[in-house]
Design a protein around this motif. Structure first.
Motif, PDB file in Angstrom:
ATOM      1  N   GLN A 117       0.808  -1.211   0.000  1.00  0.00           N
ATOM      2  CA  GLN A 117       0.000   0.000   0.000  1.00  0.00           C
ATOM      3  C   GLN A 117       0.848   1.271   0.000  1.00  0.00           C
ATOM      4  OE1 GLN A 117      -2.480   0.740   3.557  1.00  0.00           O
ATOM      5  NE2 GLN A 117      -2.054   2.905   3.091  1.00  0.00           N
ATOM      6  N   PRO A 118       0.528   2.238  -0.861  1.00  0.00           N
ATOM      7  CA  PRO A 118       1.187   3.543  -0.788  1.00  0.00           C
ATOM      8  C   PRO A 118       0.500   4.450   0.230  1.00  0.00           C
ATOM      9  CG  PRO A 118      -0.307   3.494  -2.658  1.00  0.00           C
ATOM     10  CD  PRO A 118      -0.385   2.128  -2.004  1.00  0.00           C
ATOM     11  N   ALA A 119       1.136   5.556   0.528  1.00  0.00           N
ATOM     12  CA  ALA A 119       0.506   6.685   1.228  1.00  0.00           C
ATOM     13  C   ALA A 119      -0.149   6.314   2.552  1.00  0.00           C
ATOM     14  CB  ALA A 119      -0.518   7.341   0.299  1.00  0.00           C
ATOM     15  N   GLU A 120       0.528   5.522   3.366  1.00  0.00           N
ATOM     16  CA  GLU A 120      -0.038   5.218   4.680  1.00  0.00           C
ATOM     17  C   GLU A 120       0.114   6.397   5.632  1.00  0.00           C
ATOM     18  OE1 GLU A 120      -0.705   4.336   8.648  1.00  0.00           O
ATOM     19  OE2 GLU A 120       1.344   4.741   7.980  1.00  0.00           O
ATOM     20  N   GLU A 121       1.259   7.063   5.570  1.00  0.00           N
ATOM     21  CA  GLU A 121       1.555   8.108   6.547  1.00  0.00           C
ATOM     22  C   GLU A 121       0.518   9.226   6.551  1.00  0.00           C
ATOM     23  OE1 GLU A 121       3.510   8.158   8.942  1.00  0.00           O
ATOM     24  OE2 GLU A 121       5.015   6.627   8.543  1.00  0.00           O
ATOM     25  N   GLY A 122      -0.003   9.591   5.406  1.00  0.00           N
ATOM     26  CA  GLY A 122      -1.014  10.642   5.339  1.00  0.00           C
ATOM     27  C   GLY A 122      -2.434  10.134   5.451  1.00  0.00           C
ATOM     28  N   LEU A 123      -2.576   8.826   5.688  1.00  0.00           N
ATOM     29  CA  LEU A 123      -3.896   8.178   5.810  1.00  0.00           C
ATOM     30  C   LEU A 123      -4.734   8.366   4.556  1.00  0.00           C
ATOM     31  CD1 LEU A 123      -4.738   9.238   9.486  1.00  0.00           C
ATOM     32  CD2 LEU A 123      -3.529   7.202   8.700  1.00  0.00           C
ATOM     33  N   GLY A 124      -4.085   8.268   3.397  1.00  0.00           N
ATOM     34  CA  GLY A 124      -4.827   8.457   2.155  1.00  0.00           C
ATOM     35  C   GLY A 124      -4.744   7.300   1.190  1.00  0.00           C
ATOM     36  N   GLY A 125      -4.004   6.246   1.546  1.00  0.00           N
ATOM     37  CA  GLY A 125      -3.768   5.165   0.595  1.00  0.00           C
ATOM     38  C   GLY A 125      -4.794   4.057   0.606  1.00  0.00           C
ATOM     39  N   MET A 126      -5.210   3.612   1.795  1.00  0.00           N
ATOM     40  CA  MET A 126      -6.097   2.454   1.877  1.00  0.00           C
ATOM     41  C   MET A 126      -7.465   2.742   1.271  1.00  0.00           C
ATOM     42  SD  MET A 126      -6.413  -0.699   2.588  1.00  0.00           S
ATOM     43  CE  MET A 126      -5.008  -1.112   3.624  1.00  0.00           C
ATOM     44  N   ALA A 127      -7.980   3.933   1.497  1.00  0.00           N
ATOM     45  CA  ALA A 127      -9.311   4.264   0.977  1.00  0.00           C
ATOM     46  C   ALA A 127      -9.357   4.194  -0.547  1.00  0.00           C
ATOM     47  CB  ALA A 127      -9.727   5.656   1.445  1.00  0.00           C
ATOM     48  N   ALA A 128      -8.219   4.374  -1.187  1.00  0.00           N
ATOM     49  CA  ALA A 128      -8.180   4.367  -2.644  1.00  0.00           C
ATOM     50  C   ALA A 128      -8.208   2.962  -3.238  1.00  0.00           C
ATOM     51  CB  ALA A 128      -6.927   5.101  -3.133  1.00  0.00           C
ATOM     52  N   VAL A 129      -7.928   1.923  -2.421  1.00  0.00           N
ATOM     53  CA  VAL A 129      -7.861   0.561  -2.958  1.00  0.00           C
ATOM     54  C   VAL A 129      -8.870  -0.398  -2.339  1.00  0.00           C
ATOM     55  CG1 VAL A 129      -5.413   0.822  -3.527  1.00  0.00           C
ATOM     56  CG2 VAL A 129      -6.062  -0.191  -1.342  1.00  0.00           C
ATOM     57  N   VAL A 130      -9.410  -0.055  -1.162  1.00  0.00           N
ATOM     58  CA  VAL A 130     -10.182  -1.032  -0.393  1.00  0.00           C
ATOM     59  C   VAL A 130     -11.465  -1.467  -1.105  1.00  0.00           C
ATOM     60  CG1 VAL A 130     -11.543   0.649   0.941  1.00  0.00           C
ATOM     61  CG2 VAL A 130     -10.946  -1.575   1.959  1.00  0.00           C
ATOM     62  N   LYS A 131     -11.972  -0.652  -2.024  1.00  0.00           N
ATOM     63  CA  LYS A 131     -13.210  -0.997  -2.725  1.00  0.00           C
ATOM     64  C   LYS A 131     -12.971  -1.890  -3.946  1.00  0.00           C
ATOM     65  CE  LYS A 131     -15.574   3.223  -1.248  1.00  0.00           C
ATOM     66  NZ  LYS A 131     -16.221   4.496  -1.681  1.00  0.00           N
ATOM     67  N   HIS A 132     -11.733  -2.258  -4.207  1.00  0.00           N
ATOM     68  CA  HIS A 132     -11.449  -3.143  -5.340  1.00  0.00           C
ATOM     69  C   HIS A 132     -12.086  -4.511  -5.108  1.00  0.00           C
ATOM     70  CE1 HIS A 132      -9.196  -5.500  -8.302  1.00  0.00           C
ATOM     71  NE2 HIS A 132      -8.911  -4.354  -8.895  1.00  0.00           N
ATOM     72  N   SER A 133     -12.467  -5.163  -6.177  1.00  0.00           N
ATOM     73  CA  SER A 133     -13.206  -6.429  -6.078  1.00  0.00           C
ATOM     74  C   SER A 133     -12.423  -7.528  -5.382  1.00  0.00           C
ATOM     75  CB  SER A 133     -13.627  -6.898  -7.476  1.00  0.00           C
ATOM     76  OG  SER A 133     -12.497  -7.087  -8.305  1.00  0.00           O
ATOM     77  N   ILE A 134     -11.080  -7.484  -5.395  1.00  0.00           N
ATOM     78  CA  ILE A 134     -10.322  -8.565  -4.741  1.00  0.00           C
ATOM     79  C   ILE A 134     -10.483  -8.520  -3.218  1.00  0.00           C
ATOM     80  CG2 ILE A 134      -8.643  -8.810  -6.604  1.00  0.00           C
ATOM     81  CD1 ILE A 134      -6.630  -7.285  -4.890  1.00  0.00           C
ATOM     82  N   PHE A 135     -10.953  -7.378  -2.688  1.00  0.00           N
ATOM     83  CA  PHE A 135     -11.175  -7.262  -1.248  1.00  0.00           C
ATOM     84  C   PHE A 135     -12.656  -7.341  -0.880  1.00  0.00           C
ATOM     85  CE2 PHE A 135      -7.479  -4.469  -2.287  1.00  0.00           C
ATOM     86  CZ  PHE A 135      -6.494  -5.303  -1.782  1.00  0.00           C
ATOM     87  N   GLU A 136     -13.474  -7.757  -1.841  1.00  0.00           N
ATOM     88  CA  GLU A 136     -14.921  -7.764  -1.615  1.00  0.00           C
ATOM     89  C   GLU A 136     -15.309  -8.718  -0.489  1.00  0.00           C
ATOM     90  OE1 GLU A 136     -19.078  -8.339  -4.168  1.00  0.00           O
ATOM     91  OE2 GLU A 136     -17.135  -8.447  -5.169  1.00  0.00           O
ATOM     92  N   LYS A 137     -14.713  -9.892  -0.468  1.00  0.00           N
ATOM     93  CA  LYS A 137     -15.031 -10.868   0.575  1.00  0.00           C
ATOM     94  C   LYS A 137     -13.731 -11.475   1.090  1.00  0.00           C
ATOM     95  CE  LYS A 137     -17.991 -13.117   3.142  1.00  0.00           C
ATOM     96  NZ  LYS A 137     -16.984 -13.488   4.160  1.00  0.00           N
ATOM     97  N   VAL A 138     -13.286 -10.967   2.232  1.00  0.00           N
ATOM     98  CA  VAL A 138     -12.028 -11.402   2.840  1.00  0.00           C
ATOM     99  C   VAL A 138     -12.338 -12.097   4.157  1.00  0.00           C
ATOM    100  CG1 VAL A 138      -9.845 -10.630   3.842  1.00  0.00           C
ATOM    101  CG2 VAL A 138     -10.715  -9.547   1.751  1.00  0.00           C
ATOM    102  N   ASP A 139     -11.740 -13.261   4.367  1.00  0.00           N
ATOM    103  CA  ASP A 139     -11.955 -13.993   5.612  1.00  0.00           C
ATOM    104  C   ASP A 139     -11.049 -13.499   6.732  1.00  0.00           C
ATOM    105  OD1 ASP A 139     -13.919 -16.204   4.809  1.00  0.00           O
ATOM    106  OD2 ASP A 139     -12.383 -16.367   3.264  1.00  0.00           O
ATOM    107  N   GLU A 140      -9.798 -13.209   6.398  1.00  0.00           N
ATOM    108  CA  GLU A 140      -8.847 -12.746   7.403  1.00  0.00           C
ATOM    109  C   GLU A 140      -7.948 -11.677   6.789  1.00  0.00           C
ATOM    110  OE1 GLU A 140      -6.666 -16.110   8.844  1.00  0.00           O
ATOM    111  OE2 GLU A 140      -8.471 -17.245   9.366  1.00  0.00           O
ATOM    112  N   ALA A 141      -7.728 -10.595   7.546  1.00  0.00           N
ATOM    113  CA  ALA A 141      -6.820  -9.536   7.107  1.00  0.00           C
ATOM    114  C   ALA A 141      -5.812  -9.269   8.217  1.00  0.00           C
ATOM    115  CB  ALA A 141      -7.592  -8.267   6.777  1.00  0.00           C
ATOM    116  N   TYR A 142      -4.552  -9.120   7.815  1.00  0.00           N
ATOM    117  CA  TYR A 142      -3.481  -8.920   8.777  1.00  0.00           C
ATOM    118  C   TYR A 142      -2.644  -7.696   8.381  1.00  0.00           C
ATOM    119  CZ  TYR A 142      -4.511 -13.763  10.048  1.00  0.00           C
ATOM    120  OH  TYR A 142      -5.147 -14.921  10.444  1.00  0.00           O
TER     121      TYR A 142
END
Length: 431
Positions: free
Chosen positions: A180-205
């Motif tokens: 993931q890019p851009a963690e320090e500014g809290l702007g990176g995860m929101a840009a990728v989390v809606k991608h279909s590969i994360f639609e149904k995740v059993d465990e995240a670490y």
């Protein structure tokens, strides 16, 4: 099983150290991780992962983008590197620096491992007692350094990927390693989390190396990370000669000053766990010119997402009212946000059980309160938990008695990277 896994990983240790030092020497800030992302992507492809990157992975608005000049500078530096696949590098152009590697292993759970890659805008110490200086891998990018361990995180993610690529027979289901890019500014995860590969995740670490904890310490889960919103306020007035025609100007510095004082007073209306900080003010051009523009950089934080939003909304109302009072206009730009989240209790409990059994750590905490910072992984954590999965944010002690996080002499004990990969590998293979 863990002891044999750990033994197998010892051959990776030197390679991970080399990777970490490479990333440390060439730090790249948020959305400029061109070299790092390309190196990661070409490594994943070589090891048989299906790779998503660039605009194929980033599916929402990116926040807190740097200037075009900064983007161009770091992209040009990456372009000059002989060891990078230029076709893969092209996918990152413009600041699209997210990468995910996927291993499909038939029926079974979907597991995501998050790794962050970005550096900080800090000058690294050049003193001879600073280990990266002595070993010649200190930052060569003036004004930037890896002062929070994301270089080690990226190396750990690659170590996990390389091991899993040779252990497919021991895996079931789908493994996703998200760089993931851009963690320090809290702007990176929101840009990728809606991608279909994360639609149904059993465990995240997620995980972090902690330079303020000893290498024999392991945290299996955290809770209480602060929810945060970071925003910029651009105030527009009108320039005029300060002596000849002051009445024709509109001073943008006046509402900026009153906003600062009013927001400071606003804190008293909220619980003690909130944080509201105006970290930067830019205003004015010369002493004899009515100030036409002002910029405030502000962040709000709270122990829960609801309070964060109340604090943010109250701040916005004050800003708009004061700006209007002084006949100015304002633009408010959200540049980063994180939610409050807690690691799944039963997942943290199971992590503690097998981590304790490994004998790698003498002190193992099931869940630890972390209420002094915000973490971008919380957005993925909440997404997974809200869709029926489990998530945990882990930590490993990495002190080598140097500076701690966000300091110019930050450094870590590189030996702990192998321990972290051992834990992640076991989590990958657990049923």
């Amino acid at each position: 099983m863990m002891s044999s896994v750990s033994n197998n990983f010892k051959q990776l240790q030197e390679e991970m150290i080399q990777w970490r030092r490479l990333f440390h020497k060439y730090p790249e800030p948020a959305w400029c991780e061109f070299r790092t992302a390309t190196f990661v992507a070409q490594s994943l492809k070589k090891w048989g992962f299906t790779v998503y990157m660039g605009q194929d992975l980033i599916c929402d608005k990116r926040m807190n983008l740097p200037t075009q000049e900064t983007l161009n500078k770091f992209y040009t530096q990456a372009l000059e590197r002989y060891d990078l696949d230029k076709e893969l590098l092209e996918h990152t152009k413009g600041g699209y620096t997210a990468v995910a590697g996927v291993l499909n292993n038939g029926e079974g759970p979907v597991k995501v491992f998050r790794v962050d890659m970005d550096a900080l805008p800090i000058n690294e110490s050049q003193l001879n007692d600073h280990y990266p200086v002595r070993e010649k891998f200190a930052s060569v990018h003036n004004g930037f350094m890896h002062a929070c361990g994301h270089d080690a995180h990226t190396a750990i993610g690659l170590g996990l990927a390389k091991y899993l690529s040779t252990s497919k027979g021991s895996l079931q289901g789908k493994i996703i390693i998200l760089f993931q890019p851009a963690e320090e500014g809290l702007g990176g995860m929101a840009a990728v989390v809606k991608h279909s590969i994360f639609e149904k995740v059993d465990e995240a670490y997620g995980f972090h190396v902690w330079a303020n904890k000893e290498p024999n310490e392991f945290i299996c889960g955290t809770y209480g990370q602060l929810a945060s919103k970071k925003f910029d306020v651009e105030i527009k007035g009108k320039a005029s000669h300060a002596a000849l025609a002051p009445e024709k100007g509109i001073n943008a510095m006046l509402p900026a000053a009153e906003i600062i004082l009013s927001l400071e007073r606003l804190k008293a209306d909220f619980p003690s766990h909130i944080r509201l900080n105006i970290g930067q003010m830019q205003a004015g051009t010369a002493r004899n010119i009515i100030c036409p523009d002002a910029l405030l950089k502000i962040e709000t934080r709270a122990g829960d997402t609801i309070t964060r939003d109340k604090l943010f909304n109250a701040s916005i109302r004050i800003i708009e009212e004061i700006t209007k009072k002084y006949a100015c206009t304002c633009n408010i730009n959200l540049v980063g946000e994180a939610e409050s989240a807690s690691s799944s209790i039963d997942l943290a409990k199971s992590i503690k059980q097998f981590v304790t059994d490994t004998g790698l750590f003498t002190h193992c905490t099931e869940r630890e309160l972390h209420n002094t910072y915000s973490e971008d992984f919380c957005t993925l954590m909440n997404h997974v938990q809200n869709t029926g999965g489990k998530a945990a944010f882990m930590g490993i002690g990495a002190s080598n008695k140097a500076g701690t996080h966000h300091q110019t002499n930050f450094d870590i004990d590189e030996e702990v990277m192998m321990k972290m990969v051992s834990v992640l590998a076991e989590l990958s293979m657990s049923k």
